[in-house]
Design an enzyme around this catalytic site. Sequence first.
Site, PDB file in Angstrom:
ATOM      1  N   LYS A  49       0.846  -1.203   0.000  1.00 20.80           N
ATOM      2  CA  LYS A  49       0.000   0.000   0.000  1.00 20.80           C
ATOM      3  C   LYS A  49       0.878   1.249   0.000  1.00 20.80           C
ATOM      4  CE  LYS A  49      -3.775  -2.416   2.314  1.00 20.80           C
ATOM      5  NZ  LYS A  49      -4.347  -2.864   3.577  1.00 20.80           N
ATOM      6  N   GLN A  93      -4.649  -1.808   9.886  1.00 20.44           N
ATOM      7  CA  GLN A  93      -4.529  -3.107   9.223  1.00 20.44           C
ATOM      8  C   GLN A  93      -5.105  -4.209  10.129  1.00 20.44           C
ATOM      9  OE1 GLN A  93      -3.344  -3.592   6.035  1.00 20.44           O
ATOM     10  NE2 GLN A  93      -3.929  -5.729   6.258  1.00 20.44           N
ATOM     11  N   ASP A 116     -11.255   2.849   4.788  1.00 23.66           N
ATOM     12  CA  ASP A 116     -11.786   1.513   4.501  1.00 23.66           C
ATOM     13  C   ASP A 116     -13.318   1.481   4.544  1.00 23.66           C
ATOM     14  OD1 ASP A 116      -9.818  -0.361   3.879  1.00 23.66           O
ATOM     15  OD2 ASP A 116      -9.207  -0.591   5.979  1.00 23.66           O
TER      16      ASP A 116
END
Length: 285
Positions: A49, A93, A116
Amino acid sequence: MTIILDGKKLRDKLLDGLKLKIDKLDKKPSLAVILVGEDAASKIYVNNKKKMAEKIGINSQIINYPSDIKEDKLLEKIEELNADDSVNAILVQLPLPKHIDKFKIINAISPLKDVDGFTSENSGKLFSGQKPYAYPCTPKGILLLLDEYGINPEGKHVVVIGRSNIVGKPLAVMMLNRNATVTVCHSKTKNLAEITKTADILISAVGEKVIEDSSMMKVDSIMVDVGIFKDENGKTRGDVNFDEISKVTSYISPVPGGVGPMTIASLMINTFELFELQNKRSSGT
Ligand code: NAP
């Protein structure tokens, strides 16, 4: 002949376009990623990422913590990032260690920086048919991929295998919002093959060999493979037996090279969109 849903090609196209926009900006969008512990797969995902963000001009930072970090410390850091105007997007994460309440951590993220789309505010908006500040990256990537190939879910029977909060559930809702007729299957589903056979679009997000035999498929249907894992020989593969299933599909996404690249593209797009939204709000436009 089946057509490959090429996520790599579309990722490159979308990110080239995004880079051109970012190149023109004085101030760059910025993404903060929190990584807790030493999970090897998580480390790879987070580094990928960061690399992708840097490639297209997004500032990124990885904040590493040991696996025994206290929940309060993480909450403090998220508060700090929420208040920091130079950070536009925050990602924690997953998975987190068991002693940490993942819902508490996710919900500490400002919904305006929730890249997200996992906070209760953003998922609530999604489930009630409102526009969240960000859509979950993998379902968003799948819809972008289908759109690119002119595949409209409206009126189609979409069968989603998997009901996780990050893929299956939000994807099912996003498909409903696109007027598909949706069936969600999971580990307790009986007669899976009877259901998959009726799918116009079948999407598998499990992480095991699930679709091995072409008798599970409707002829000329569309197969999207989200799963990714290593087989008994250490080879990376998806939920689907690609060679077998591609004989009967009209479109199929490969693993690797299908949904994975689209997830990362969506993360970059979400970061940019949150950046724009925050700038609009602060300038009052
Ligand atoms: P997850 O949280 O483990 O969920 C797996 C789902 O599959 C669960 O709902 C489970 O049912 C269901 N399931 C398990 N065995 C099944 C079976 N035999 N038949 C039918 N359903 C079954 O996983 P996830 O986070 O959603 O991820 C799923 C897969 O996608 C993994 O391989 C992951 O690595 C991959 N993934 C890929 C990307 C990408 O960008 N390519 C992104 C995210 C995830 P229950 O709910 O009943 O347990």
